[in-house]
Design a protein around this motif. Structure first.
Motif, PDB file in Angstrom:
ATOM      1  N   HIS A 235       0.843  -1.197   0.000  1.00 39.38           N
ATOM      2  CA  HIS A 235       0.000   0.000   0.000  1.00 39.38           C
ATOM      3  C   HIS A 235       0.881   1.251   0.000  1.00 39.38           C
ATOM      4  O   HIS A 235       1.923   1.284   0.641  1.00 39.38           O
ATOM      5  CB  HIS A 235      -0.926  -0.021   1.215  1.00 39.38           C
ATOM      6  N   GLY A 311      -5.468   7.120   5.449  1.00 38.57           N
ATOM      7  CA  GLY A 311      -6.143   6.104   4.642  1.00 38.57           C
ATOM      8  C   GLY A 311      -7.648   6.248   4.668  1.00 38.57           C
ATOM      9  O   GLY A 311      -8.336   5.813   3.755  1.00 38.57           O
ATOM     10  N   ALA A 312      -8.173   6.853   5.735  1.00 38.66           N
ATOM     11  CA  ALA A 312      -9.617   7.047   5.863  1.00 38.66           C
ATOM     12  C   ALA A 312      -9.838   8.133   6.909  1.00 38.66           C
ATOM     13  O   ALA A 312      -8.911   8.496   7.638  1.00 38.66           O
ATOM     14  CB  ALA A 312     -10.297   5.746   6.298  1.00 38.66           C
ATOM     15  N   SER A 313     -11.079   8.613   6.981  1.00 35.16           N
ATOM     16  CA  SER A 313     -11.414   9.691   7.920  1.00 35.16           C
ATOM     17  C   SER A 313     -11.065   9.320   9.347  1.00 35.16           C
ATOM     18  O   SER A 313     -11.381   8.224   9.795  1.00 35.16           O
ATOM     19  CB  SER A 313     -12.917   9.951   7.877  1.00 35.16           C
ATOM     20  N   VAL A 333      -2.083  11.796   8.045  1.00 31.88           N
ATOM     21  CA  VAL A 333      -1.656  11.648   6.657  1.00 31.88           C
ATOM     22  C   VAL A 333      -2.891  11.538   5.767  1.00 31.88           C
ATOM     23  O   VAL A 333      -3.784  10.747   6.054  1.00 31.88           O
ATOM     24  CB  VAL A 333      -0.826  10.351   6.462  1.00 31.88           C
ATOM     25  N   GLY A 335      -3.269  10.841   1.928  1.00 28.66           N
ATOM     26  CA  GLY A 335      -2.529  10.620   0.693  1.00 28.66           C
ATOM     27  C   GLY A 335      -3.289   9.716  -0.245  1.00 28.66           C
ATOM     28  O   GLY A 335      -4.343   9.176   0.085  1.00 28.66           O
ATOM     29  N   ALA A 337      -2.563   6.830  -3.711  1.00 31.91           N
ATOM     30  CA  ALA A 337      -1.582   6.102  -4.517  1.00 31.91           C
ATOM     31  C   ALA A 337      -1.292   6.842  -5.826  1.00 31.91           C
ATOM     32  O   ALA A 337      -0.250   6.636  -6.446  1.00 31.91           O
ATOM     33  CB  ALA A 337      -2.094   4.692  -4.807  1.00 31.91           C
ATOM     34  N   ASP A 417     -12.189  13.565  -3.782  1.00 30.81           N
ATOM     35  CA  ASP A 417     -12.349  13.901  -2.368  1.00 30.81           C
ATOM     36  C   ASP A 417     -12.910  15.307  -2.233  1.00 30.81           C
ATOM     37  O   ASP A 417     -12.612  16.183  -3.049  1.00 30.81           O
ATOM     38  CB  ASP A 417     -10.997  13.840  -1.648  1.00 30.81           C
ATOM     39  N   LYS A 433     -16.476  10.695  -5.334  1.00 34.15           N
ATOM     40  CA  LYS A 433     -16.274   9.483  -6.136  1.00 34.15           C
ATOM     41  C   LYS A 433     -17.167   8.376  -5.594  1.00 34.15           C
ATOM     42  O   LYS A 433     -17.473   8.349  -4.397  1.00 34.15           O
ATOM     43  CB  LYS A 433     -14.808   9.068  -6.151  1.00 34.15           C
ATOM     44  N   LYS A 442     -10.545   0.331  -0.030  1.00 29.51           N
ATOM     45  CA  LYS A 442     -11.427   1.034  -0.951  1.00 29.51           C
ATOM     46  C   LYS A 442     -12.215   0.042  -1.808  1.00 29.51           C
ATOM     47  O   LYS A 442     -11.660  -0.929  -2.320  1.00 29.51           O
ATOM     48  CB  LYS A 442     -10.608   1.951  -1.874  1.00 29.51           C
TER      49      LYS A 442
HETATM   50  P1  AMP Z   1      -5.410   4.987  -1.630  1.00 25.31           P
HETATM   51  O1  AMP Z   1      -4.988   5.388  -2.977  1.00 25.31           O
HETATM   52  O2  AMP Z   1      -5.905   3.603  -1.507  1.00 25.31           O
HETATM   53  O3  AMP Z   1      -4.371   5.344  -0.620  1.00 25.31           O
HETATM   54  O4  AMP Z   1      -6.686   5.863  -1.277  1.00 25.31           O
HETATM   55  C1  AMP Z   1      -6.644   7.251  -1.349  1.00 25.31           C
HETATM   56  C2  AMP Z   1      -7.936   7.796  -0.853  1.00 25.31           C
HETATM   57  O5  AMP Z   1      -8.120   7.437   0.524  1.00 25.31           O
HETATM   58  C3  AMP Z   1      -8.023   9.301  -0.858  1.00 25.31           C
HETATM   59  O6  AMP Z   1      -8.350   9.810  -2.135  1.00 25.31           O
HETATM   60  C4  AMP Z   1      -9.110   9.541   0.160  1.00 25.31           C
HETATM   61  O7  AMP Z   1     -10.375   9.306  -0.400  1.00 25.31           O
HETATM   62  C5  AMP Z   1      -8.846   8.464   1.190  1.00 25.31           C
HETATM   63  N1  AMP Z   1      -8.018   8.957   2.301  1.00 25.31           N
HETATM   64  C6  AMP Z   1      -6.694   8.785   2.455  1.00 25.31           C
HETATM   65  N2  AMP Z   1      -6.263   9.372   3.587  1.00 25.31           N
HETATM   66  C7  AMP Z   1      -7.345   9.934   4.176  1.00 25.31           C
HETATM   67  C8  AMP Z   1      -7.564  10.703   5.358  1.00 25.31           C
HETATM   68  N3  AMP Z   1      -6.559  10.988   6.197  1.00 25.31           N
HETATM   69  N4  AMP Z   1      -8.826  11.110   5.622  1.00 25.31           N
HETATM   70  C9  AMP Z   1      -9.842  10.821   4.792  1.00 25.31           C
HETATM   71  N5  AMP Z   1      -9.703  10.123   3.652  1.00 25.31           N
HETATM   72  C10 AMP Z   1      -8.471   9.679   3.342  1.00 25.31           C
END
Ligand code: AMP
Length: 539
Positions: A235, A311-313, A333, A335, A337, A417, A433, A442
């Motif tokens: 990841h 990674g999430a809220s 964080v 972020g 990918a 986002d 999205k 996801k």
């Molecule tokens: P991934 O590419 O799997 O790392 O997913 C990226 C997506 O995860 C972002 O576009 C957001 O929708 C969500 N995400 C990542 N970090 C956060 C965070 N700290 N708070 C809320 N959503 C996040």
């Protein structure tokens, strides 16, 4: 070479001039440590301890044998390994000979792997005998029939296919073998996805290396850092934000864990003197509960001084409890990918750290927050995030139609986002999205809807997110059944999806049956109404 959408020349020149792109392949990370501290501990995996010299030697052994087997530039590889040392050995070996890998998640099953293979047409597959797909040779044979020339398995005895065997010395790297050029694709990162098929993100050496170096600096990673890798190693968060690669860049140690479950992780932290751990919010909640239930366990976390959460809220109230209960500093964080990564800074005020998801890595990360018509909104107002910069990709692999939607005319990537910007810092407040974020994992709604529609008794399907106290979100599938069919049982529906080969984390948590799905004025399925109906039922 693997095709990808490059940055416009003018931006590439700017990124080089600013010192972001240094035209060094990612293997430079390992080469640098070989020059400085070859005997330092790079990796701890169970009872195994690998120095940088071990990591270098094993990856060179594998690279030599793969090159001897005829693999090199222009080739791709499908890799699926659990959190084991071999993940990094393989990664560096492939980089060394310019074979471009996709690192599938270990939770991925036939559907995901087949979709990746269809896109990259790999000549090499490296996977694990312990994974259900490779327990017998059926899937391996299918992959071979599709063009895979070499298939190596972790935990396999037969030497021809044993990854272990291929890690032994056997062939030197041939003259001329080497990484792909630094401005070319090094590997593919996985997109969380919001479309029917999983998308691949080409990452170049230059852009990824910059994000790693800059992240390591922002997160104050040093040679003394002992980093817990408990989330999937491939990841983006665990690989590069600052991730294991950021730790290798600084000469620290990566301690691998099979999962973020507190029982194992706390023991590992105490045993290995772990100082830094990245976690997704549900794992933080588990760790907090473990300490609340058994306060004596906090002593095991004595060396842990920094936790990265993303990674999430991440709820503000939970964020506030991290230093208090776990005794470590928090860094949020946000972020993706696809590129852009934001961090709260270690020197930020407590308020900023608890209430925001940080600010971008780079002064050259351009972030726009836009209203529905694509116009910038003022600071403090929610809007859609669009970004471009020195480590944000410029297009999904071979996806022209999707790229036309995901990018605007200025080359800004629209992440889907919804954020609020204030003083340069971002707060993630929602999402446009069509995706469910199940505790950091996801799920593209369209992918699951298409699979549900393959059931002969289902005529319409819509997957939506439903709030969950533990995971943040779970998924609910709304289904319309064929006339005459009254109901399908959730176990039968899950079985239908599993039989199609989808990863388990994508299975809907709940199912609801309706006579028809509500539509918006323009005739699209009204997912907001579906989500609202769940909130009403829950209330
Ligand atoms: P991934 O590419 O799997 O790392 O997913 C990226 C997506 O995860 C972002 O576009 C957001 O929708 C969500 N995400 C990542 N970090 C956060 C965070 N700290 N708070 C809320 N959503 C996040």
């Amino acid at each position: 070479m693997i095709e990808f959408s490059p940055w416009p020349q003018e931006l590439a020149a700017r990124y080089r001039k600013a010192g972001y792109w240094i035209d060094q392949p990612l293997t430079g990370i390992l080469d640098a440590q070989m020059a400085i501290r070859p005997m330092a501990e790079a990796l701890v995996c169970g009872d195994r301890r690998l120095s940088y010299a071990d990591l270098d030697r094993l990856s060179r052994n594998l690279a030599g044998r793969l090159a001897q087997a005829g693999l090199g530039h222009g080739d791709t590889a499908l890799v699926q390994l659990p959190n084991v040392a071999e993940f990094y050995i393989v990664f560096f070996a492939l980089l060394r000979i310019g074979v471009v890998p996709v690192n599938a998640l270990y939770s991925h099953r036939r559907l995901e792997l087949a979709a990746y293979a269809a896109q990259i047409k790999p000549r090499l597959v490296i996977a694990a005998r312990g994974h259900e797909l490779f327990r017998d040779d059926a899937f391996a044979d299918e992959l071979r029939a599709g063009g895979v020339q070499t298939l190596l398995l972790l935990d396999e005895d037969a030497s021809a296919h044993s990854l272990n065997h291929w890690l032994e010395p056997g062939a030197d790297l041939p003259e001329g073998a080497g990484p792909t050029p630094a401005d070319q694709v090094a590997f593919f990162q996985l997109s969380g996805g919001s479309t029917g098929t999983p998308k691949l993100i080409p990452r170049t050496h230059n852009d990824y290396d910059y994000s790693i170096r800059a992240s390591a600096e922002i997160c104050a990673v040093t040679a003394q850092t002992r980093f817990l890798c408990a989330l999937p190693a491939g990841h983006n968060f665990t690989l590069s934000s600052p991730g294991a690669l950021g730790v290798f860049h600084a000469g620290g140690t990566v301690v691998m864990a099979p999962s973020p479950e507190p029982q194992t992780c706390f023991d590992l932290i105490a045993r290995e003197g772990v100082t830094m751990a990245p976690l997704v919010p549900p794992a933080v909640a588990l760790w907090l509960r473990a300490v609340e239930e058994e306060p004596a366990r906090r002593a095991q976390l004595a060396t842990l001084n920094q936790m990265l959460v993303g990674g999430a809220s991440f709820a503000e109230a939970t964020a506030r409890r991290v230093p208090e209960l776990l005794g470590c500093r928090l860094q949020q964080v946000f972020g993706m990918a696809e590129g852009l990564v934001n961090y709260t800074r270690l020197e930020d005020s407590a308020e900023t750290i608890f209430t925001t998801q940080g600010r971008p890595i780079s002064p050259d990360d351009e972030v726009r927050v836009l209203d529905q018509d694509g116009r910038p909104v003022p600071d403090g107002t929610a809007g859609a995030l669009a970004t471009r910069g020195p480590y944000t990709f410029r297009g999904y692999y071979r996806s022209p139609d999707h790229n036309a939607q995901a990018f605007d005319a200025d080359g800004f990537y629209h992440s889907g986002d919804v954020v609020v910007r204030q003083g340069g810092y971002l707060r993630v407040v929602g999402r446009i999205k069509d995706q469910i974020n199940r505790g950091g994992e996801k799920i593209a709604a369209e992918e699951i809807e298409n699979l549900l529609l393959r059931h002969p008794d289902i005529t319409h399907a819509a997957l939506v997110a439903t709030p969950d106290a533990w995971l943040g979100e779970k998924s609910c599938a709304f289904l319309v059944l064929r006339a005459g069919v009254e109901k399908l049982s959730p176990p039968a529906l899950r079985r239908h999806l599993l039989d199609l080969g989808v990863a388990e984390y994508k299975l809907p948590d709940r199912f609801r049956f309706l006579p028809d799905l509500p539509l918006t004025a323009v005739g699209k399925i009204d997912k907001r109404r579906l989500r609202d109906s769940l909130a009403t039922i829950a209330a």
